[in-house]
Design an enzyme around this catalytic site. Sequence first.
Site, short mmCIF file in Angstrom:
data_model
loop_
_atom_site.label_atom_id
_atom_site.label_comp_id
_atom_site.label_asym_id
_atom_site.label_seq_id
_atom_site.Cartn_x
_atom_site.Cartn_y
_atom_site.Cartn_z
N ARG A 62 0.83 -1.21 0.00
CA ARG A 62 0.00 0.00 0.00
C ARG A 62 0.87 1.26 0.00
O ARG A 62 0.50 2.28 -0.58
CB ARG A 62 -0.90 0.00 1.24
CG ARG A 62 -1.90 -1.13 1.29
CD ARG A 62 -2.92 -1.06 0.18
NE ARG A 62 -4.00 -2.02 0.34
CZ ARG A 62 -4.92 -2.26 -0.56
NH1 ARG A 62 -4.91 -1.63 -1.73
NH2 ARG A 62 -5.88 -3.14 -0.34
N TYR A 86 -1.47 -3.26 -5.81
CA TYR A 86 -1.74 -4.70 -5.90
C TYR A 86 -2.24 -5.08 -7.29
O TYR A 86 -1.79 -6.06 -7.88
CB TYR A 86 -2.80 -5.11 -4.86
CG TYR A 86 -2.36 -5.06 -3.42
CD1 TYR A 86 -1.03 -4.90 -3.05
CD2 TYR A 86 -3.31 -5.18 -2.40
CE1 TYR A 86 -0.65 -4.85 -1.73
CE2 TYR A 86 -2.94 -5.14 -1.07
CZ TYR A 86 -1.61 -4.97 -0.74
OH TYR A 86 -1.24 -4.93 0.58
N LYS A 125 -2.28 -19.88 4.23
CA LYS A 125 -3.42 -20.42 4.96
C LYS A 125 -3.80 -19.45 6.08
O LYS A 125 -2.96 -18.64 6.48
CB LYS A 125 -3.08 -21.82 5.51
CG LYS A 125 -2.09 -21.84 6.66
CD LYS A 125 -0.67 -21.68 6.23
CE LYS A 125 0.17 -21.13 7.36
NZ LYS A 125 1.32 -20.42 6.92
#
Length: 384
Positions: A62, A86, A125
């Site tokens: 960012r 992104y 995960k």
Amino acid sequence: MSSVFGLVKRVTTALNPPATQSSPDTKPLKFGILGAAAIAPDALITPVKSHPEAVVYAVAARSKDRAAAFAKKHGIEKVFGGPTGYQELIDDPDIDAIYNPLPNGLHYEWTMKALAAGKHVLLEKPSANTAEETRNMFALAEKKDLVLLEAFHYRRVFHPVAHRVKAVIESGELGAVKSTSTALTIPRGFMKADDIRFNYSLGGGAMMDLGCYVINATRYFAGANPTSVESVDHELTSPQIDRRTAAKFTLPGSITSTILCDLGVPPTLGVIPSLPNIKAVIKCEKGEIEVYNYVMPTLYHSITVTAGGKKRVEKAYTFPDLGQPWWTTYRYQLEAFVNKVKGRAPHAWVTKEDSISNMEVVESVYAKSGLGSRPTSDYVPPSD
């Protein structure tokens, strides 16, 4: 002394792996990293150094300044930053695969966007905040004929320890599995109060972080998915965030399983720091297996098998035809991912069914506890 020397040698080499050169005829897989995440060096940047067919090509954050500093520190060629960083990274035609280590609550949006752009994805995960989001991501990956892998780096897919434990279970030496007990806890102080793991809107909670490991290990070692959650006990840091969760399950074949995960075990007597608990115990008809440090076995691990009143301790750092003792779980994971993308058979794989089942169990624990699933993403993929 030899075990200490081996530990030092493994860790030193794992942190500073020998560089390998790709063949002039081989096109390396170019990774882009979403977010200048703390896990990225261990999970991808360092393992890539010893893989001749992979390179970390770009990073986005960012803050472009943060991305630039991260890139300079780790020798990454291309930098993206700002509100559109992104997406700009995802749209870069030179990038083949995306590594997504963003906070849990952002996994769905940015994995869907990466897949839509035709990129393979290595996804940290837990895969998403809900099982339904996980289903949607794999459905898109299949539609686009892309590789999507949930990064359960310790699993049978990657490190020999879990393979060896499973081999002992399946050999019949100890008889059928009767129960499992799996724990993953860390002392208080490792996580700051403002850590994203304590942020509900970003998919925080012990079950979402450490819990996805213990659920995954339970399912693997027991060889089945829970049929019911019998009980849940937790300690909270806020109304919807569990710092600690313990649960008991019933599985097919009258197997019972317990789990424990804790993001901050308090000091004993208020002053003595606790030690991490990274252990699994599989009790069978004729004996048991205790696995110590199933999550980071390259550092040190032990597989203690008790049968017929006798104990033996085993270690498993390599496969017969794959790996080096210093290979981390992440290095084995990278090997599998690159092989899959290149069209070669990986030494094993975490399937979509496995990822979906894991999230279903995580959600079932939250349902039983009354805390409920983590927030569903607001992102709505564009219709075809």
